[in-house]
Design a protein around this motif. Sequence first.
Motif, PDB file in Angstrom:
ATOM      1  N   THR A 232       1.167   3.985  -6.818  1.00  0.00           N
ATOM      2  CA  THR A 232       0.763   3.378  -8.088  1.00  0.00           C
ATOM      3  C   THR A 232      -0.395   4.167  -8.677  1.00  0.00           C
ATOM      4  OG1 THR A 232      -0.737   1.860  -6.930  1.00  0.00           O
ATOM      5  CG2 THR A 232       1.480   1.060  -7.400  1.00  0.00           C
ATOM      6  N   PRO A 233      -0.388   4.398  -9.976  1.00  0.00           N
ATOM      7  CA  PRO A 233      -1.471   5.171 -10.597  1.00  0.00           C
ATOM      8  C   PRO A 233      -2.785   4.398 -10.596  1.00  0.00           C
ATOM      9  CG  PRO A 233      -0.047   4.237 -12.280  1.00  0.00           C
ATOM     10  CD  PRO A 233       0.609   3.953 -10.965  1.00  0.00           C
ATOM     11  N   ASN A 234      -3.845   5.073 -10.238  1.00  0.00           N
ATOM     12  CA  ASN A 234      -5.172   4.471 -10.271  1.00  0.00           C
ATOM     13  C   ASN A 234      -5.868   4.874 -11.566  1.00  0.00           C
ATOM     14  OD1 ASN A 234      -5.130   3.200  -7.701  1.00  0.00           O
ATOM     15  ND2 ASN A 234      -5.473   5.187  -6.715  1.00  0.00           N
ATOM     16  N   GLY A 235      -6.100   3.892 -12.408  1.00  0.00           N
ATOM     17  CA  GLY A 235      -6.796   4.179 -13.651  1.00  0.00           C
ATOM     18  C   GLY A 235      -5.856   4.347 -14.828  1.00  0.00           C
TER      19      GLY A 235
ATOM     20  N   ARG B 289      -5.329  -7.847  -6.247  1.00  0.00           N
ATOM     21  CA  ARG B 289      -5.364  -6.424  -6.596  1.00  0.00           C
ATOM     22  C   ARG B 289      -4.097  -6.021  -7.348  1.00  0.00           C
ATOM     23  NH1 ARG B 289      -3.819  -1.789  -2.388  1.00  0.00           N
ATOM     24  NH2 ARG B 289      -1.852  -2.805  -2.896  1.00  0.00           N
ATOM     25  N   ASP B 290      -2.933  -6.439  -6.842  1.00  0.00           N
ATOM     26  CA  ASP B 290      -1.674  -6.055  -7.468  1.00  0.00           C
ATOM     27  C   ASP B 290      -1.448  -6.785  -8.788  1.00  0.00           C
ATOM     28  OD1 ASP B 290      -1.133  -4.246  -5.495  1.00  0.00           O
ATOM     29  OD2 ASP B 290       0.375  -5.453  -4.471  1.00  0.00           O
TER      30      ASP B 290
ATOM     31  N   SER C 183       0.815  -1.229   0.000  1.00  0.00           N
ATOM     32  CA  SER C 183       0.000   0.000   0.000  1.00  0.00           C
ATOM     33  C   SER C 183       0.843   1.271   0.000  1.00  0.00           C
ATOM     34  CB  SER C 183      -0.944   0.015   1.206  1.00  0.00           C
ATOM     35  OG  SER C 183      -1.893  -1.016   1.111  1.00  0.00           O
TER      36      SER C 183
ATOM     37  N   LYS D  34      -3.191  -4.884 -11.348  1.00  0.00           N
ATOM     38  CA  LYS D  34      -2.427  -3.684 -11.701  1.00  0.00           C
ATOM     39  C   LYS D  34      -1.316  -4.034 -12.683  1.00  0.00           C
ATOM     40  CE  LYS D  34      -3.064  -0.951  -7.463  1.00  0.00           C
ATOM     41  NZ  LYS D  34      -2.367  -0.296  -6.336  1.00  0.00           N
TER      42      LYS D  34
ATOM     43  N   SER E  95      -2.718  -4.654 -16.110  1.00  0.00           N
ATOM     44  CA  SER E  95      -3.176  -3.390 -16.714  1.00  0.00           C
ATOM     45  C   SER E  95      -2.003  -2.535 -17.176  1.00  0.00           C
ATOM     46  CB  SER E  95      -4.020  -2.607 -15.704  1.00  0.00           C
ATOM     47  OG  SER E  95      -5.188  -3.317 -15.353  1.00  0.00           O
ATOM     48  N   TYR E  96      -0.953  -2.446 -16.332  1.00  0.00           N
ATOM     49  CA  TYR E  96       0.205  -1.633 -16.691  1.00  0.00           C
ATOM     50  C   TYR E  96       0.942  -2.217 -17.895  1.00  0.00           C
ATOM     51  CZ  TYR E  96      -0.456   0.453 -12.028  1.00  0.00           C
ATOM     52  OH  TYR E  96      -0.977   1.068 -10.914  1.00  0.00           O
TER      53      TYR E  96
ATOM     54  N   TYR F 140      -4.164   7.932 -15.639  1.00  0.00           N
ATOM     55  CA  TYR F 140      -2.974   8.343 -14.898  1.00  0.00           C
ATOM     56  C   TYR F 140      -1.757   7.503 -15.296  1.00  0.00           C
ATOM     57  CZ  TYR F 140      -6.243  10.972 -12.015  1.00  0.00           C
ATOM     58  OH  TYR F 140      -7.204  11.842 -11.586  1.00  0.00           O
TER      59      TYR F 140
END
Length: 220
Positions: free
Chosen positions: A86-89, A198-199, A82, A202, A205-206, A92
């Motif tokens: 890290t960019p949300n969306g 969750r990670d 946490s 991410k 997505s990245y 960003y």
Amino acid sequence: MASAWAAGRAGAAAALALLWLLVCAPGDAGCRPLTVADLFDRVIRHSGRIHSLSTALHAELEKHFPSRDNELGRPARKCHTSGMLTPNGKEYAQKIPREELTHLILKLLQAWKEPLSHFNQHIEHHQELPDDSLSKAKLCNMVHELKTGVEKVTEKMQSMGIISNSLNGMASSEATGLSVSNEANMMSDSDFIHCFRRDSNKVQSYLKILKCRIMPENSC
């Protein structure tokens, strides 16, 4: 003992299989240099498998060990990653320089290396879980394979001049403190996999965003 040895051998074979997909020995029949698009496709697919497995495992852990989210005073989940910015969306993430986004992907994967290793050892003692669930919990090797794949993509991008060589050695050193954090050790199994899921989402997505930024012809 035999089952543990077999599982270890299977994990090593899976890692080697992915490496053969990522590197092509000169002189091999039918060998052709893999493009950066080829490499991205492989790591994106592999990250998708990891996310799907973690989603299924989280559902099974919730089924066998229901969380007590509705209890008064239950602290909110705090993932050990946490503290990472890290960019949300997508909007960003698209604004971050390519080197930084690549670095962030590697950093997230490195941060889960040690916690997942401990989790794999711990989850084997859950006799309540079916064998299928235990097999899904073997995520550590898969994450190692993915990190190896992302490093191959990084090397390819650097050799093509798409990104600079400033990433070398950065991810491992910066993520070490995160990987041994107390938060990961103190969470319930369900919360732990919730954070990993969750990670892993991410990371996938990245990777997709990075590929699209490098190859805008994909219209994504």
